[in-house]
Scaffold this motif. Sequence first.
Motif, PDB file in Angstrom:
ATOM      1  N   ASN A  99       0.772  -1.162   0.057  1.00  0.00           N
ATOM      2  CA  ASN A  99       0.017  -0.185  -0.080  1.00  0.00           C
ATOM      3  C   ASN A  99       0.744   1.267   0.020  1.00  0.00           C
ATOM      4  O   ASN A  99       0.327   2.293  -0.440  1.00  0.00           O
ATOM      5  CB  ASN A  99      -1.053  -0.082   1.197  1.00  0.00           C
ATOM      6  N   THR A 100       2.185   1.063   0.229  1.00  0.00           N
ATOM      7  CA  THR A 100       2.795   2.336   0.232  1.00  0.00           C
ATOM      8  C   THR A 100       3.999   2.466  -0.750  1.00  0.00           C
ATOM      9  O   THR A 100       4.436   3.638  -0.860  1.00  0.00           O
ATOM     10  CB  THR A 100       3.717   2.374   1.813  1.00  0.00           C
ATOM     11  N   VAL A 101       4.275   1.398  -1.388  1.00  0.00           N
ATOM     12  CA  VAL A 101       5.348   1.908  -2.284  1.00  0.00           C
ATOM     13  C   VAL A 101       4.860   2.444  -3.622  1.00  0.00           C
ATOM     14  O   VAL A 101       3.376   2.517  -3.904  1.00  0.00           O
ATOM     15  CB  VAL A 101       5.769   0.192  -3.029  1.00  0.00           C
ATOM     16  N   ALA A 102       5.660   3.101  -4.408  1.00  0.00           N
ATOM     17  CA  ALA A 102       5.275   3.893  -5.686  1.00  0.00           C
ATOM     18  C   ALA A 102       4.928   3.127  -6.784  1.00  0.00           C
ATOM     19  O   ALA A 102       4.151   3.619  -7.636  1.00  0.00           O
ATOM     20  CB  ALA A 102       6.398   4.863  -5.754  1.00  0.00           C
ATOM     21  N   ASP A 103       5.566   2.015  -6.967  1.00  0.00           N
ATOM     22  CA  ASP A 103       5.080   1.017  -8.093  1.00  0.00           C
ATOM     23  C   ASP A 103       3.698   0.506  -8.113  1.00  0.00           C
ATOM     24  O   ASP A 103       3.353   0.058  -7.046  1.00  0.00           O
ATOM     25  CB  ASP A 103       6.269  -0.105  -8.134  1.00  0.00           C
ATOM     26  N   GLY A 104       3.255   0.203  -8.987  1.00  0.00           N
ATOM     27  CA  GLY A 104       1.967  -0.426  -9.122  1.00  0.00           C
ATOM     28  C   GLY A 104       2.187  -2.090  -9.087  1.00  0.00           C
ATOM     29  O   GLY A 104       3.184  -2.429  -9.861  1.00  0.00           O
ATOM     30  N   ASN A 134      -2.659  -2.776  -5.729  1.00  0.00           N
ATOM     31  CA  ASN A 134      -2.225  -1.706  -4.663  1.00  0.00           C
ATOM     32  C   ASN A 134      -2.723  -0.290  -5.337  1.00  0.00           C
ATOM     33  O   ASN A 134      -3.060  -0.189  -6.193  1.00  0.00           O
ATOM     34  CB  ASN A 134      -0.807  -1.890  -4.401  1.00  0.00           C
ATOM     35  N   ALA A 140      -1.172   2.234  -5.958  1.00  0.00           N
ATOM     36  CA  ALA A 140      -0.329   2.927  -7.043  1.00  0.00           C
ATOM     37  C   ALA A 140      -0.909   2.309  -8.281  1.00  0.00           C
ATOM     38  O   ALA A 140      -1.003   2.951  -9.409  1.00  0.00           O
ATOM     39  CB  ALA A 140       1.118   2.356  -6.620  1.00  0.00           C
ATOM     40  N   ARG A 193      -4.014   4.053  -9.204  1.00  0.00           N
ATOM     41  CA  ARG A 193      -3.799   5.485  -9.659  1.00  0.00           C
ATOM     42  C   ARG A 193      -3.483   5.214 -11.250  1.00  0.00           C
ATOM     43  O   ARG A 193      -3.706   5.976 -12.076  1.00  0.00           O
ATOM     44  CB  ARG A 193      -2.839   6.160  -8.900  1.00  0.00           C
ATOM     45  N   MET A 194      -2.480   4.367 -11.561  1.00  0.00           N
ATOM     46  CA  MET A 194      -1.861   3.990 -12.694  1.00  0.00           C
ATOM     47  C   MET A 194      -2.963   3.721 -13.899  1.00  0.00           C
ATOM     48  O   MET A 194      -2.801   4.149 -15.095  1.00  0.00           O
ATOM     49  CB  MET A 194      -0.819   3.051 -12.646  1.00  0.00           C
TER      50      MET A 194
END
Length: 324
Positions: free
Chosen positions: A263-268, A283, A285, A288-289
């Motif tokens: 839930n916190t990493v920037a990668d999808g 997740n 990211a 959003r992606m």
Amino acid sequence: TTLFRSRELFGFAPTETLDLERMLMRLHPDDRDATRQALAKAAADGGEYASEFRLMLPDGRIRWIAAQGRVDLDTRHRPIRMRGACSDCTARKQAEAERQHLLDIQEETHKQLQQTNLTLQVSEEKLAVTLNSIGDAVIATDAAARVTLLNPQAEQLTGWTQAQAAGHPVDEIFHIINKETRHPATIPVLETLAHGTIQGLANHTVLIARKGSECDIADSCAPIRDRDNKVIGAVLVFRDVTGEYAVQQTLRDSAALIQTILNTVADGIITLHSSGGMVETVNPAAERMFGYTAAELIGQKFSLLIPELDRDKHNGNGSLEYYS
């Protein structure tokens, strides 16, 4: 008078000729030879004789006679006189026979009791071996919920020995609480005794041993019934699940940690089921992606996000194994 009494005892009429041989012929065949031998010995040696025998009376009745007397010899040791008396001992013999019958019954009953006790002892030994061999702890109670048995595993977990626990109310030996609230938990024995049904413990139950140590347990309780199906006790079977709960908690903690990372990493990041390519997790990211919420994607084919997968499928390259 004595002669008349003898005639009456032996069943002879007053006018009948009475001699020893005729009297002996009235004896029961099974007693005749022994009586002859006793009289012959007395006649040969002189002295006293005694005998008991059965008479077969003309009317078919059986009469027991007790005879005793002596044979007198002359100076040349020849028998010259036989003196004696006979009496009816039928009542005594019947009483002795009845007493012997009762003794025989008593002896047979005693043998049966010995065999029953032996069978019970063997059964108890087999039960003890079984209870001592199984991995679960076992506590048995009577109908009043008082402890009658603890196997070694139950002794270890409760801290009570069989000798110490016998006769105590089960709630003194099996002290349980709710793990979360620390309030006393309901012991299933009472419900089992009251309703004759199998009962189980609630989750998160902790057993507090006699010296204060604690362990998580899981258990069940079943009624003990007699031949008439009446509930005469209960048997409580439980085991230490502290290790199992620790493993489950570790797995939950690990899953929570992984979810936090995702839930916190920037990668999808999207996880798929190995057969069929269905989306299992998404997740934030990735949401959003791709512009979809996790709820919209979970359970859908991954080709929803990458249409090229459908095209490759038609070319025979649509499985996940192809991209691995």
